[in-house]
Design a protein around this motif. Structure first.
Motif, mmCIF file in Angstrom:
data_model
loop_
_atom_site.group_PDB
_atom_site.id
_atom_site.type_symbol
_atom_site.label_atom_id
_atom_site.label_comp_id
_atom_site.label_asym_id
_atom_site.label_seq_id
_atom_site.Cartn_x
_atom_site.Cartn_y
_atom_site.Cartn_z
ATOM 1 N N ILE A 28 -23.277 46.853 65.213
ATOM 2 C CA ILE A 28 -23.033 46.279 63.893
ATOM 3 C C ILE A 28 -24.191 46.665 62.981
ATOM 4 O O ILE A 28 -25.355 46.593 63.368
ATOM 5 N N THR A 29 -23.854 47.073 61.762
ATOM 6 C CA THR A 29 -24.859 47.441 60.766
ATOM 7 C C THR A 29 -24.775 46.472 59.587
ATOM 8 O O THR A 29 -23.689 46.181 59.099
ATOM 9 N N VAL A 30 -25.935 46.003 59.166
ATOM 10 C CA VAL A 30 -26.042 45.150 57.975
ATOM 11 C C VAL A 30 -26.827 45.944 56.937
ATOM 12 O O VAL A 30 -27.834 46.576 57.263
ATOM 13 N N PHE A 31 -26.358 45.924 55.696
ATOM 14 C CA PHE A 31 -26.972 46.658 54.598
ATOM 15 C C PHE A 31 -27.693 45.697 53.660
ATOM 16 O O PHE A 31 -27.169 44.646 53.333
ATOM 17 N N CYS A 32 -28.877 46.102 53.197
ATOM 18 C CA CYS A 32 -29.571 45.344 52.150
ATOM 19 C C CYS A 32 -28.845 45.608 50.836
ATOM 20 O O CYS A 32 -28.658 46.770 50.438
ATOM 21 N N ASP A 33 -28.415 44.557 50.169
ATOM 22 C CA ASP A 33 -27.690 44.701 48.915
ATOM 23 C C ASP A 33 -28.598 45.046 47.741
ATOM 24 O O ASP A 33 -28.107 45.281 46.642
ATOM 25 N N HIS A 34 -29.902 45.096 47.984
ATOM 26 C CA HIS A 34 -30.821 45.482 46.910
ATOM 27 C C HIS A 34 -31.166 46.971 46.983
ATOM 28 O O HIS A 34 -31.101 47.666 45.981
ATOM 29 N N CYS A 35 -31.528 47.450 48.183
ATOM 30 C CA CYS A 35 -32.028 48.828 48.299
ATOM 31 C C CYS A 35 -31.199 49.722 49.220
ATOM 32 O O CYS A 35 -31.438 50.920 49.273
ATOM 33 N N GLY A 36 -30.262 49.146 49.954
ATOM 34 C CA GLY A 36 -29.437 49.955 50.845
ATOM 35 C C GLY A 36 -30.012 50.181 52.230
ATOM 36 O O GLY A 36 -29.399 50.853 53.057
ATOM 37 N N THR A 37 -31.185 49.616 52.517
ATOM 38 C CA THR A 37 -31.747 49.706 53.860
ATOM 39 C C THR A 37 -30.729 49.156 54.858
ATOM 40 O O THR A 37 -30.042 48.185 54.566
ATOM 41 N N THR A 38 -30.651 49.779 56.020
ATOM 42 C CA THR A 38 -29.718 49.306 57.033
ATOM 43 C C THR A 38 -30.465 48.817 58.270
ATOM 44 O O THR A 38 -31.553 49.283 58.578
ATOM 45 N N ALA A 39 -29.839 47.884 58.947
ATOM 46 C CA ALA A 39 -30.311 47.417 60.254
ATOM 47 C C ALA A 39 -29.110 47.491 61.183
ATOM 48 O O ALA A 39 -28.108 46.824 60.965
ATOM 49 N N THR A 40 -29.209 48.340 62.190
ATOM 50 C CA THR A 40 -28.123 48.531 63.144
ATOM 51 C C THR A 40 -28.581 48.053 64.498
ATOM 52 O O THR A 40 -29.691 48.362 64.939
#
Length: 86
Positions: A28-40
């Motif tokens: 599962i990947t979550v995206f930062c809604d400010h800068c687009g950084t992802t955490a998978t």
């Protein structure tokens, strides 16, 4: 109520070997809604969970352990863009 701890590799291996276990790993990947950084990450979920419930598993882990923030209306923020703790 205690916070669930990450599963050990041995526990994950036992779950994967159990043909009756409803759990399976899901990336599962979550995206930062400010800068687009992802955490998978790989999370143990079950087939009866909705997509929203699976995403909630990842969000909870990121908020509790990685400094991410979720605003409750659908936006996620990486540690760099999370609001400072009050």
């Amino acid at each position: 109520m205690t916070t669930p701890q990450p599963l050990t590799p041995e526990t994950v291996s036992a779950i994967l070997r159990d043909p009756d276990s409803p759990l399976y790993p899901s990336q599962i990947t979550v995206f930062c809604d400010h800068c687009g950084t992802t955490a998978t990450g790989d999370y143990m979920v079950s087939a009866d969970m909705t997509s929203a419930e699976r995403l909630a598993v990842a969000r909870k882990h990121l908020v509790d352990n990685e400094g991410w923030q979720h605003d409750g209306i659908g936006d996620d923020f990486c540690p760099e863009h999370a609001a400072p703790a009050a």
